[in-house]
Design an enzyme around this catalytic site. Structure first.
Site, PDB file in Angstrom:
ATOM      1  N   SER A 103       0.802  -1.228   0.000  1.00 18.47           N
ATOM      2  CA  SER A 103       0.000   0.000   0.000  1.00 18.47           C
ATOM      3  C   SER A 103       0.834   1.276   0.000  1.00 18.47           C
ATOM      4  CB  SER A 103      -0.950   0.014   1.202  1.00 18.47           C
ATOM      5  OG  SER A 103      -0.241   0.207   2.405  1.00 18.47           O
ATOM      6  N   LYS A 140       0.769   4.569   6.831  1.00 13.91           N
ATOM      7  CA  LYS A 140       0.272   5.385   5.722  1.00 13.91           C
ATOM      8  C   LYS A 140       0.936   6.765   5.800  1.00 13.91           C
ATOM      9  CE  LYS A 140      -2.826   2.170   4.743  1.00 13.91           C
ATOM     10  NZ  LYS A 140      -2.709   1.303   3.553  1.00 13.91           N
TER      11      LYS A 140
END
Length: 248
Positions: free
Chosen positions: A43, A104
């Site tokens: 990701s 993230k």
């Protein structure tokens, strides 16, 4: 007890004390200063790759109950806290299940309006500039592709520049509602924009209390789905160019 046996016993206790002290020191360092973290998914490609091992700076944002082993409910909020900057790469506890760690990039700060329209990220109504920056090839079996388009984005307020992947111009995250970030929360996105479960989806807004720390440096990296235990594969699958690379 003979003098020889007594010396052996004393030596044993000295060794035990050294081991205990080393374990306590390691626990203090892991709890207060730096924590190792393994990148489990694609990701955050191309910034972080599956098989990267990083150190997380735990004192960057202060401490919450999630900074401690087993997350004891000793206090709420953060102590010695400081706020993340837009563009920081952050490890945090997944809000729906705080037993799980996520990593993230901070895109939205408290009070910000965040939206993606036609593949372009907007912050407070302003489009984030992006430019083509070549292509990316993944060596991870679950992220196939040799010519994935890469775009370089620049955040105006922090000046931070980083690369993102754009697998498709029509993915479910390329046109979203406008999100208004609540107080004491953050909006997170993965750099692999079309293959990231982030604040656009199940992650939602991340409470400040859930922040663990800022990704600092890559200290080890193995490609081609190589397990850390497969020592015999290290020489051929080590990503030598990523060792001690600062996470931007």
């Amino acid at each position: 007890m003979s003098e020889k046996a007594e010396k052996q016993q004393n030596a044993l206790w000295e060794n035990i004390k050294v081991i205990v002290q080393a374990l306590v020191l390691a626990m203090i360092i892991r709890t207060v200063l730096f924590q190792p973290f393994t990148i489990p998914s694609g990701s955050m490609m191309p910034t972080l790759l599956v098989g990267d091992y990083i150190f997380v700076n735990k004192f960057a944002y202060g401490y919450s109950k999630y900074s401690l082993p087993f997350s004891p409910d000793l206090f709420s909020g953060r102590i010695l806290g400081s706020v993340p900057k837009r563009g920081d790469v952050v490890v945090f506890r997944f809000p729906p299940n705080p037993d799980v760690d996520y990593i993230k990039r901070v895109i939205g700060l408290p009070g910000d309006r965040i939206q993606v329209k036609n593949d372009i990220l907007y912050i407070n109504g302003e489009a984030v500039p992006r430019e083509p920056h070549g292509t990316f090839a993944s060596d991870y079996s679950q992220e196939p592709g040799d010519s994935i388009p890469v775009y370089s984005e620049r955040l105006a307020d922090s000046g931070k520049v980083f690369d993102t992947l754009d697998l498709s111009p029509t993915s479910r995250g390329d046109n979203t509602q406008e999100y208004v970030v609540p107080a004491d929360h953050y909006f997170m996105m993965g750099d692999n924009r079309d293959n990231s479960d982030d604040s656009r989806f199940d992650v939602g807004y991340v409470p400040a209390e859930n922040l663990i720390g800022r990704a600092s440096v890559i200290f080890f990296s193995l490609g081609h789905d190589t397990s850390f235990r497969e020592i015999w594969k290290w020489p051929t699958n080590m990503r030598w160019d990523r060792l001690f690379k600062v996470v931007e």
